[in-house]
Design a protein around this motif. Structure first.
Motif, short mmCIF file in Angstrom:
data_model
loop_
_atom_site.label_atom_id
_atom_site.label_comp_id
_atom_site.label_asym_id
_atom_site.label_seq_id
_atom_site.Cartn_x
_atom_site.Cartn_y
_atom_site.Cartn_z
N GLY A 1 0.80 -1.21 0.00
CA GLY A 1 0.00 0.00 0.00
C GLY A 1 0.84 1.27 0.00
N VAL A 2 1.95 1.27 -0.71
CA VAL A 2 2.82 2.44 -0.76
C VAL A 2 2.41 3.35 -1.92
N SER A 3 2.94 4.56 -1.90
CA SER A 3 2.63 5.51 -2.97
C SER A 3 3.30 5.07 -4.27
N SER A 4 2.89 5.69 -5.38
CA SER A 4 3.50 5.32 -6.66
C SER A 4 4.98 5.65 -6.71
N THR A 5 5.37 6.73 -6.06
CA THR A 5 6.79 7.09 -6.03
C THR A 5 7.59 6.03 -5.28
N ASP A 6 7.08 5.61 -4.12
CA ASP A 6 7.76 4.57 -3.35
C ASP A 6 7.79 3.25 -4.11
N ALA A 7 6.71 2.94 -4.82
CA ALA A 7 6.67 1.71 -5.61
C ALA A 7 7.69 1.77 -6.74
#
Length: 73
Positions: A44-50
């Motif tokens: 459930g991380v943000s797109s940047t973290d992904a």
């Protein structure tokens, strides 16, 4: 086999395609990539973290090929 003899004369783009095909159909690679994707998706991380996680995964997964090639050069 005939296809292996043809590898000696292929162009760089065709070599890249062949390398991609041979690594993409490898069951070990498929399972590891699917596992990594599932772990990131469930986190459930943000797109940047992904995207950062994907980059780290690609770098680490490439080390098994990159290190011997670099050492050979």
């Amino acid at each position: 086999p005939k296809w292996m003899a043809a590898v000696d004369t292929i162009t760089p783009p065709k070599a890249f395609g062949l390398a991609f095909l041979l690594s993409a159909v490898n069951p070990k690679n498929l399972l590891l990539t699917a596992g990594a994707a599932a772990a990131v998706a469930q986190a459930g991380v943000s797109s940047t973290d992904a995207a950062i996680t994907l980059g780290i995964f690609v770098v680490l997964a490439s080390l098994t090929i990159a290190v011997p090639v670099i050492l050979a050069l």
